[in-house]
Design a protein around this motif. Structure first.
Motif, PDB file in Angstrom:
ATOM      1  N   PRO A 298      17.072   0.623 -37.454  1.00  0.00           N
ATOM      2  CA  PRO A 298      17.273   0.531 -38.918  1.00  0.00           C
ATOM      3  C   PRO A 298      16.623  -0.957 -39.381  1.00  0.00           C
ATOM      4  CG  PRO A 298      19.358  -0.414 -37.600  1.00  0.00           C
ATOM      5  CD  PRO A 298      18.241   0.290 -36.735  1.00  0.00           C
ATOM      6  N   ARG A 299      16.350  -0.971 -40.722  1.00  0.00           N
ATOM      7  CA  ARG A 299      15.637  -2.159 -41.211  1.00  0.00           C
ATOM      8  C   ARG A 299      16.435  -3.069 -42.084  1.00  0.00           C
ATOM      9  NH1 ARG A 299      10.370  -0.781 -44.480  1.00  0.00           N
ATOM     10  NH2 ARG A 299      10.018  -2.856 -43.701  1.00  0.00           N
ATOM     11  N   MET A 300      15.948  -4.322 -41.788  1.00  0.00           N
ATOM     12  CA  MET A 300      16.537  -5.468 -42.464  1.00  0.00           C
ATOM     13  C   MET A 300      15.342  -6.211 -43.322  1.00  0.00           C
ATOM     14  SD  MET A 300      18.340  -8.914 -41.194  1.00  0.00           S
ATOM     15  CE  MET A 300      19.805  -8.348 -41.002  1.00  0.00           C
ATOM     16  N   LEU A 301      15.586  -5.896 -44.774  1.00  0.00           N
ATOM     17  CA  LEU A 301      14.755  -6.670 -45.512  1.00  0.00           C
ATOM     18  C   LEU A 301      15.187  -7.935 -45.933  1.00  0.00           C
ATOM     19  CD1 LEU A 301      13.573  -3.445 -47.724  1.00  0.00           C
ATOM     20  CD2 LEU A 301      12.694  -4.465 -45.678  1.00  0.00           C
ATOM     21  N   VAL A 302      14.495  -8.846 -45.785  1.00  0.00           N
ATOM     22  CA  VAL A 302      14.908 -10.477 -46.051  1.00  0.00           C
ATOM     23  C   VAL A 302      14.112 -11.013 -47.328  1.00  0.00           C
ATOM     24  CG1 VAL A 302      15.382 -12.807 -45.224  1.00  0.00           C
ATOM     25  CG2 VAL A 302      15.896 -10.894 -43.682  1.00  0.00           C
ATOM     26  N   PHE A 303      14.637 -11.090 -48.344  1.00  0.00           N
ATOM     27  CA  PHE A 303      13.598 -11.582 -49.406  1.00  0.00           C
ATOM     28  C   PHE A 303      14.000 -12.979 -49.602  1.00  0.00           C
ATOM     29  CE2 PHE A 303      14.495  -6.790 -50.225  1.00  0.00           C
ATOM     30  CZ  PHE A 303      13.165  -6.618 -50.275  1.00  0.00           C
ATOM     31  N   GLY A 304      13.046 -13.803 -49.650  1.00  0.00           N
ATOM     32  CA  GLY A 304      13.083 -15.209 -49.727  1.00  0.00           C
ATOM     33  C   GLY A 304      12.792 -16.067 -48.503  1.00  0.00           C
ATOM     34  N   ALA A 305      11.673 -16.560 -48.529  1.00  0.00           N
ATOM     35  CA  ALA A 305      11.246 -17.222 -46.915  1.00  0.00           C
ATOM     36  C   ALA A 305      11.703 -18.890 -47.026  1.00  0.00           C
ATOM     37  CB  ALA A 305       9.692 -17.209 -46.931  1.00  0.00           C
ATOM     38  N   ILE A 306      12.773 -18.750 -46.970  1.00  0.00           N
ATOM     39  CA  ILE A 306      13.764 -20.122 -46.850  1.00  0.00           C
ATOM     40  C   ILE A 306      14.359 -20.369 -45.677  1.00  0.00           C
ATOM     41  CG2 ILE A 306      14.183 -20.040 -49.554  1.00  0.00           C
ATOM     42  CD1 ILE A 306      17.173 -19.462 -48.725  1.00  0.00           C
ATOM     43  N   ASP A 307      14.808 -21.483 -45.272  1.00  0.00           N
ATOM     44  CA  ASP A 307      15.212 -21.828 -43.983  1.00  0.00           C
ATOM     45  C   ASP A 307      16.169 -21.182 -43.654  1.00  0.00           C
ATOM     46  OD1 ASP A 307      16.770 -23.083 -45.914  1.00  0.00           O
ATOM     47  OD2 ASP A 307      17.096 -24.971 -45.107  1.00  0.00           O
TER      48      ASP A 307
END
Length: 381
Positions: free
Chosen positions: A203-212
């Motif tokens: 399954p896919r996890m899409l993480v939006f926002g390249a923060i810590d």
């Protein structure tokens, strides 16, 4: 066996003989569900687990016996008896199929093809004969979304065709379990039981926002078996150096990427940008997708402002009800790692039908076998 396909694939490539114990069916409260696997090779090395510990030793012995006898065994384990030996202490019942996979066995090429396919991230279903006519026992059929990939049950096109159709239905549902069927492929003929294991692509996890916080979430997403993408419109932040564990890093406006991303009802979307110019167009699209989970980071004030902006953008109350915001469970998290844990805990709770409340003092089943939802696809991932 598909639950530990990557490790077993290495064993197969090394030419090892091994036996595989797979949970075929469960009743009541059990530590592991259908598809849970323990494998033992000829040297005694072990991989995986079928029960979390309570019947592991007995199943280990059955694997060694299967290697010696070259025969399949279907063993039932139930609640503790007077001795408490080889029994499930949790009160449920499991049926475990123990099967040898030796180098010279006819089933070996089919099993090897299944392990190779799953290790490569392909969706397949493996059907193995558990009980029925002696001449059928141990035979296997490997099925993909478009049909048979390897093997056969030795009864002509009727049986293979019916099992192929049934296995594809298991695969579509991401389900592992027992299939009852007649020897000739219908309800006529001697009865047969097959164990059908399905393994979908990750399954896919899409993480939006390249923060810590995203860095910690990528790590725990990979640990849970997701294929993780990090997306951010800012090239200085969305870099491989910052997110070495991510499967994919995309420099693009989040809503633009989401428009062309492959998503399904197992996909998890985590919005960590907490900036209206990113959040509103992104969430407006995300809340209309058949995703398993949509969460957005931010304070309660940010959440209220975001909700009003989404309403103004045409998002309905029914769509807003799907939004998990502020994201995560209340663990008192402060660090990026603790926050990632709280997000992951909520994803698991939503997918498995959990409440997120402490088990201490709670009533009802601990394991939600019956109502389990398919965030992770197969009971084997």
């Amino acid at each position: 066996m598909l639950e530990i396909a990557e490790e077993l694939h290495r064993w197969a490539e090394q030419g090892r003989d091994f036996a595989v114990a797979t949970v075929a069916a469960v009743e009541g409260s059990t530590p592991r569900g259908p598809g849970a696997t323990l494998a033992v090779d000829a040297s005694g090395a072990a991989l995986g687990s079928v029960s979390g510990g309570c019947v592991e030793a007995a199943v280990y012995e059955l694997c060694q016996q299967a290697l010696r006898d070259r025969e399949n065994v279907l063993q039932r384990f139930g609640p503790a008896d007077d001795t408490g030996l080889d029994a499930l202490t949790c009160g449920g019942t499991v049926e475990v199929l123990v099967a040898p996979v030796r180098t010279a066995d006819p089933v070996r090429p089919v099993v090897a093809a299944a392990l190779s396919a799953v290790a490569a991230g392909r969706a397949v279903a493996l059907a193995r004969v558990v009980s029925g006519p002696q001449r059928r026992l141990g035979r296997a059929l490997l099925v993909g979304p478009d049909g048979v990939l390897a093997g056969g049950l030795g009864a002509g096109p009727g049986l293979d065709g019916t099992v192929t159709d049934e296995a594809r239905a298991f695969l579509d549902a991401g389900r592992t379990g027992l299939l009852e069927i007649g020897e000739e492929g219908a309800r006529c003929g001697g009865p047969m039981t097959l164990l059908v294991e399905s393994a979908q692509s990750p399954p896919r996890m899409l993480v939006f926002g390249a923060i810590d916080f995203a860095g910690a979430l990528v790590g725990i997403g990979k640990f849970l078996g997701y294929r993780v993408t990090v997306c951010d419109a800012r090239p200085a932040f969305a870099t491989r150096a910052r997110f070495p564990e991510a499967d994919e890093i995309v420099v693009e406006w989040p809503h633009v990427h989401l428009d062309r991303a492959a998503t399904d009802n197992r996909t998890v979307l985590c919005v960590l940008t907490h900036d209206p110019k990113f959040d509103v167009p992104l969430l407006r699209r995300a809340l209309r997708l058949p995703a398993a989970y949509v969460g957005a980071m931010g304070s309660r004030r940010t959440h209220l402002d975001r909700v009003e902006r989404l309403r103004e953008a045409g998002v309905t109350e029914r769509e807003l009800a799907r939004l998990r915001s502020p994201i995560g469970l209340d663990l008192g998290a402060r660090t990026p790692e603790e926050t990632a844990l709280s997000i992951a805990a909520e994803i698991v709770a939503v997918g498995r039908g959990g409440t997120g409340t402490p088990l201490t003092g709670a009533v009802g089943p601990i394991h939600h076998n019956a109502s389990r939802r398919q965030i992770h696809g197969t009971s084997a991932v």
